[in-house]
Design a protein around this motif. Structure first.
Motif, PDB file in Angstrom:
ATOM      1  N   GLN A  84       0.829  -1.205   0.000  1.00 37.09           N
ATOM      2  CA  GLN A  84       0.000   0.000   0.000  1.00 37.09           C
ATOM      3  C   GLN A  84       0.864   1.255   0.000  1.00 37.09           C
ATOM      4  O   GLN A  84       0.587   2.211  -0.729  1.00 37.09           O
ATOM      5  CB  GLN A  84      -0.918   0.003   1.229  1.00 37.09           C
ATOM      6  N   MET A  85       1.902   1.241   0.816  1.00 36.94           N
ATOM      7  CA  MET A  85       2.784   2.399   0.892  1.00 36.94           C
ATOM      8  C   MET A  85       3.537   2.619  -0.417  1.00 36.94           C
ATOM      9  O   MET A  85       3.654   3.741  -0.907  1.00 36.94           O
ATOM     10  CB  MET A  85       3.775   2.237   2.049  1.00 36.94           C
ATOM     11  N   LEU A  86       4.057   1.536  -0.998  1.00 34.45           N
ATOM     12  CA  LEU A  86       4.786   1.646  -2.266  1.00 34.45           C
ATOM     13  C   LEU A  86       3.903   2.252  -3.346  1.00 34.45           C
ATOM     14  O   LEU A  86       4.329   3.130  -4.104  1.00 34.45           O
ATOM     15  CB  LEU A  86       5.290   0.275  -2.715  1.00 34.45           C
ATOM     16  N   LYS A  87       2.670   1.759  -3.418  1.00 31.81           N
ATOM     17  CA  LYS A  87       1.740   2.244  -4.434  1.00 31.81           C
ATOM     18  C   LYS A  87       1.379   3.705  -4.199  1.00 31.81           C
ATOM     19  O   LYS A  87       1.342   4.515  -5.139  1.00 31.81           O
ATOM     20  CB  LYS A  87       0.479   1.382  -4.441  1.00 31.81           C
ATOM     21  N   ARG A  88       1.134   4.072  -2.953  1.00 33.54           N
ATOM     22  CA  ARG A  88       0.717   5.437  -2.623  1.00 33.54           C
ATOM     23  C   ARG A  88       1.791   6.454  -2.988  1.00 33.54           C
ATOM     24  O   ARG A  88       1.485   7.549  -3.451  1.00 33.54           O
ATOM     25  CB  ARG A  88       0.395   5.529  -1.131  1.00 33.54           C
ATOM     26  N   TYR A  89       3.054   6.074  -2.821  1.00 31.23           N
ATOM     27  CA  TYR A  89       4.143   7.030  -3.060  1.00 31.23           C
ATOM     28  C   TYR A  89       4.968   6.704  -4.306  1.00 31.23           C
ATOM     29  O   TYR A  89       6.037   7.288  -4.508  1.00 31.23           O
ATOM     30  CB  TYR A  89       5.048   7.102  -1.825  1.00 31.23           C
ATOM     31  N   SER A  90       4.481   5.784  -5.131  1.00 30.44           N
ATOM     32  CA  SER A  90       5.140   5.435  -6.407  1.00 30.44           C
ATOM     33  C   SER A  90       6.614   5.101  -6.201  1.00 30.44           C
ATOM     34  O   SER A  90       7.500   5.617  -6.896  1.00 30.44           O
ATOM     35  CB  SER A  90       4.995   6.592  -7.403  1.00 30.44           C
ATOM     36  N   ILE A  91       6.877   4.229  -5.250  1.00 27.73           N
ATOM     37  CA  ILE A  91       8.241   3.794  -4.960  1.00 27.73           C
ATOM     38  C   ILE A  91       8.456   2.408  -5.555  1.00 27.73           C
ATOM     39  O   ILE A  91       7.629   1.509  -5.392  1.00 27.73           O
ATOM     40  CB  ILE A  91       8.494   3.754  -3.442  1.00 27.73           C
ATOM     41  N   GLU A  92       9.571   2.218  -6.260  1.00 29.43           N
ATOM     42  CA  GLU A  92       9.915   0.912  -6.798  1.00 29.43           C
ATOM     43  C   GLU A  92      10.440   0.035  -5.665  1.00 29.43           C
ATOM     44  O   GLU A  92      11.361   0.411  -4.950  1.00 29.43           O
ATOM     45  CB  GLU A  92      10.974   1.040  -7.887  1.00 29.43           C
TER      46      GLU A  92
END
Length: 346
Positions: free
Chosen positions: A241-249
Motif C-alpha cells: 500500500q505504501m509503495l503504491k501510494r508514493y510510487s516507490i519501486e
C-alpha cells in the motif's frame, strides 16, 4: 567484504579439513559445514552430517547466497545441474579441491559474487583462484559485477550481455550518471558520449543512448514499527500500500530497521526474510539520540521508551539520510522511508 550466507559442503575428511580451515576466517565463521554422516563426530560444533549429497544440495540451493563444495568439479556439477534457473537467481557456487590447491568460480561469477568469493577463499586457503568469465579474463569492465558492488539494480538485464560483447570487441559504450562518482572511468566507457549502447544511472526514465541499460540505486531504507503478533502477510499488505501510494519501486528498498523490542517478532523476521531484506535493530536510547524532526507519539513513548520508531530507525540506518516518506499508519503497522546518499566509485 561483508559476511556471506554460505554453506560449506565436503565429501570426505580431507574436504572437511579444508572447510574447517575456511570457517576460521571472519567472513565465513557462521557458515555451517556439511560432511557425510559417517565422518561426523558428536563433539564437533557447526558440523552437520548428511546421508545424500543430492538431497542436501536440493534443500540448500535456494537458502544460501553461496555454496562452497570441497570435492571434484564433476561432483558439484552433477549436484547443481538439475537446480539451475538463471544467472539472476542462482546462488554463487565455488568448488575447492580437497588438497586446497584451487578455488574455482563455477556458477554466478558476477551477479552471485562467485568470482569475489573464489578469490577470498583462495586467499584463506593459500590456493589459486580460477576465474573464467570473459570480461575478467580480458580485463574488461563488467557492468553487472560493478552494479552489484555499488548497490545498483539493472532494469534491462538482457542488455548486459550485449554491452559486455561490445566492450570485449573494443567498442565504446556510453556512460551517464545523475550521481557523482570517484575514481577513473574504466577503459571502454565514454562519459555522455555519442554511443549507440550505454549505461545510465538514474531514478528517472531517461534514454541518453539508443540502447540504454538503466541502473537504479538501491538506497532506500524502510523504518518499521508494528503491534505485537503482527503477521508477515499484514506487513506485506501495508508495505505494498505504501509503495503504491508514493510510487516507490520495491527494488530500491535495500534494508529495514526497527527497535530492538521487535527483534523477536516472528512476523517481522519472517517478512524481512521473505523479502531478503537485512534488518537492523536499535535500542530506544540509540533512537532517541537521532537528530531530526520526527512525528511524535505519546503512546509509542510509553510502550517503547522513544517517541517514534519507524522514522528514527530509518534515519539512523540510512546514516542521516533524507526523508522520502514520513510516518504512515497502516493497520497496526507504521512505516517510513529514508534515502541514503549514493556514493559511486571505480
Amino acid at each position: 567484504m561483508t559476511k556471506i550466507k554460505a554453506a560449506l559442503l565436503a565429501c570426505s575428511p580431507q574436504g572437511g579439513a579444508m572447510a574447517a580451515k575456511l570457517k576460521q576466517a571472519e567472513n565465513w565463521r557462521d557458515s555451517p559445514v556439511y560432511l557425510p554422516a559417517r565422518y561426523c563426530q558428536a563433539t564437533e560444533t557447526g558440523v552437520h552430517g548428511y546421508e545424500s549429497l543430492a538431497l542436501l544440495v536440493r534443500q540448500l540451493f535456494a537458502q544460501y547466497d553461496c555454496l562452497v563444495f570441497f570435492c571434484a568439479c564433476g561432483i558439484a556439477v552433477r549436484m547443481i545441474g538439475p537446480l539451475l534457473r538463471g544467472k539472476y537467481s542462482d546462488p554463487a557456487v565455488v568448488v575447492c579441491d580437497e588438497g586446497g590447491l584451487f578455488a574455482i568460480s563455477l556458477l554466478s561469477g558476477h551477479m552471485g559474487g562467485a568470482n569475489e568469493f573464489a578469490a577470498e577463499i583462495a586467499d584463506v586457503l593459500g590456493a589459486v583462484p580460477v576465474i573464467t568469465t570473459a570480461t575478467d579474463v580480458q580485463g574488461v569492465f563488467a557492468v553487472d559485477s560493478w552494479a552489484k558492488t555499488q548497490q545498483l539494480y539493472m532494469e534491462e538485464k538482457q542488455l548486459v550481455k550485449e554491452i559486455s560483447a561490445r566492450l570485449l570487441q573494443g567498442e565504446l559504450v556510453g556512460f551517464s550518471s545523475d550521481y557523482c562518482w570517484q575514481g577513473t572511468l574504466p577503459a571502454g566507457l565514454k562519459q555522455n558520449g555519442d554511443c549507440r549502447w550505454g549505461i545510465c544511472i538514474s531514478t528517472e526514465a531517461k534514454q541518453p543512448f539508443l540502447h540504454t541499460l538503466h541502473l537504479r540505486p538501491r538506497n532506500l531504507v524502510l523504518g518499521v514499527g508494528c503491534r505485537r503478533g503482527i503477521t508477515a502477510a499484514q506487513l506485506e499488505q501495508a508495505f505494498q500500500q505504501m509503495l503504491k501510494r508514493y510510487s516507490i519501486e520495491e527494488k530500491r528498498i535495500s534494508a529495514a530497521a526497527s527497535i530492538d523490542l521487535k527483534q523477536q517478532e516472528a512476523g517481522l523476521l519472517a517478512w524481512t526474510a521473505q523479502k531478503k531484506l537485512p534488518i537492523f535493530f536499535y535500542t530506544a536510547e540509540q533512537l532517541q539520540h537521532v537528530s531530526g524532526a520526527f512525528t511524535p507519539s505519546a503512546f509509542v513513548q510509553q510502550i517503547a521508551g522513544v517517541d517514534n520508531v519507524c522514522e528514527r530507525s530509518a534515519a539512523l540506518a540510512s546514516n542521516g539520510g533524507q526523508q522520502i516518506v514520513a510516518k504512515q499508519k497502516l493497520d497496526g503497522v507504521t512505516m517510513a522511508v529514508y534515502e541514503k546518499s549514493v556514493e559511486l566509485s571505480f
